[in-house]
Design a protein around this motif. Structure first.
Motif, mmCIF file in Angstrom:
data_model
loop_
_atom_site.group_PDB
_atom_site.id
_atom_site.type_symbol
_atom_site.label_atom_id
_atom_site.label_comp_id
_atom_site.label_asym_id
_atom_site.label_seq_id
_atom_site.Cartn_x
_atom_site.Cartn_y
_atom_site.Cartn_z
ATOM 1 N N ARG A 13 0.839 -1.209 0.000
ATOM 2 C CA ARG A 13 0.000 0.000 0.000
ATOM 3 C C ARG A 13 0.875 1.261 0.000
ATOM 4 O O ARG A 13 0.558 2.257 -0.654
ATOM 5 C CB ARG A 13 -0.921 -0.002 1.227
ATOM 6 C CG ARG A 13 -2.121 -0.925 1.058
ATOM 7 C CD ARG A 13 -3.341 -0.437 1.840
ATOM 8 N NE ARG A 13 -4.504 -1.258 1.526
ATOM 9 C CZ ARG A 13 -4.937 -2.273 2.285
ATOM 10 N NH1 ARG A 13 -4.319 -2.572 3.403
ATOM 11 N NH2 ARG A 13 -6.001 -2.971 1.913
ATOM 12 N N ARG A 27 0.930 4.230 -2.769
ATOM 13 C CA ARG A 27 0.797 5.625 -2.331
ATOM 14 C C ARG A 27 1.957 6.468 -2.862
ATOM 15 O O ARG A 27 1.763 7.555 -3.410
ATOM 16 C CB ARG A 27 0.785 5.668 -0.794
ATOM 17 C CG ARG A 27 -0.349 6.457 -0.211
ATOM 18 C CD ARG A 27 -0.408 6.490 1.299
ATOM 19 N NE ARG A 27 0.711 6.023 2.047
ATOM 20 C CZ ARG A 27 0.731 4.868 2.723
ATOM 21 N NH1 ARG A 27 -0.314 4.064 2.727
ATOM 22 N NH2 ARG A 27 1.787 4.496 3.408
ATOM 23 N N ALA A 73 -2.897 -4.604 -4.646
ATOM 24 C CA ALA A 73 -2.894 -3.235 -4.122
ATOM 25 C C ALA A 73 -3.037 -2.221 -5.260
ATOM 26 O O ALA A 73 -3.698 -1.191 -5.101
ATOM 27 C CB ALA A 73 -1.607 -2.976 -3.338
#
Length: 268
Positions: A42, A46, A69
């Motif tokens: 994750r 990001r 993800a």
């Protein structure tokens, strides 16, 4: 768009269970180290700034930790996998864990170095945990082949990350630094510890961000010509540029003339 279930991503037990079912043992030959930590993938998504309208290409998805993800965040994901068993299993993993996004996923069973086209819309982003032994050639091939890739985030061996992001004058500045910079603004984007992988590698990993240049670098030479000089110059780092470029230029005198003409010391 409905949100995936919170347990859609793979944890350590999931990864080991999947590997056991498939009879997969990560191989050094292919530089395989599987990410087993959902927080890490994750964080990668990001840091890559994956947007809801992105078409992401992933190289070396393995068992699918990062793939899932990416599917949470992007419009669609195309994964390129060379391994027969892993390529055969990944679509089923996506369908089982993220059924509502399965139609947004495509798999290309191929060596990434030989991929020249991808199904569906052109990729806008490249996000990958690149196999350490082929990271630089795969990265450069993908950037060259798919000019629509605007943003790239790759996880590579720390030393490779340092080389890719190095600036002129740094001890580790070399061929990867120059060639990556031809395509993009390159910078380090974080470090990744060994404990998020199975098996844990003997090296630390680093994230590298590459944002494609909107304007190509200004030069009267072609990319192939520039890269030929770069390869020749760095092939013999301890020699003077006059000597290192003699073979490329045809003679040491010709190399000296070219260097003087470019305002570069032949003795550097």
């Amino acid at each position: 768009m409905s949100s995936p279930a919170p347990d859609a991503l793979l944890g350590p037990a999931d990864v080991r269970e999947l590997a056991a079912v498939l009879g997969v043992r990560p191989t050094k030959q292919r530089g395989q180290n599987f990410v087993i930590d959902a927080n890490t993938v994750r964080r990668i998504v990001r840091t890559a700034e994956v947007r809801p309208d992105d078409v992401v290409v992933e190289v070396g998805p393995g068992l699918g930790s990062l793939t899932l993800a990416l599917l949470e965040a992007a419009d669609r994901v195309t994964a390129v996998e060379i391994d027969d068993v892993l390529a055969g299993a990944l679509p089923a993993t996506v369908a089982a864990r993220m059924p509502e996004r399965a139609d947004r996923f495509a798999l290309v069973h191929s060596d990434a170095m030989h991929v020249t086209e991808l199904p569906g819309p052109a990729p806008t982003a490249l996000v990958a945990n690149l196999p350490y032994n082929v990271a630089v050639p795969v990265l450069l091939h993908m950037l060259d082949t798919f000019p629509g890739i605007e943003r790239t985030l790759v996880m590579v061996q720390k030393e490779v990350a340092d080389r890719l992001a190095a600036g002129p004058g740094s001890k580790v500045y070399g061929v990867p630094s120059v060639k990556a910079n031809w395509y993009a603004e390159v910078k380090r984007a974080g470090s990744i510890g060994r404990n998020v992988f199975w098996p844990a590698p003997n090296v630390d990993s680093g994230l590298v961000s590459l944002v494609r240049r909107t304007e190509p670098l200004k030069t009267t030479a072609s990319k192939a010509e520039v890269f030929a000089v770069v390869d020749a110059a760095f092939a013999q780092r301890r020699k003077t540029l006059r000597a290192a470029l003699a073979g490329w230029a045809g003679s040491a005198a010709a190399a000296e003339a070219a260097l003087v003409g470019a305002g570069v010391s032949p003795q550097a």
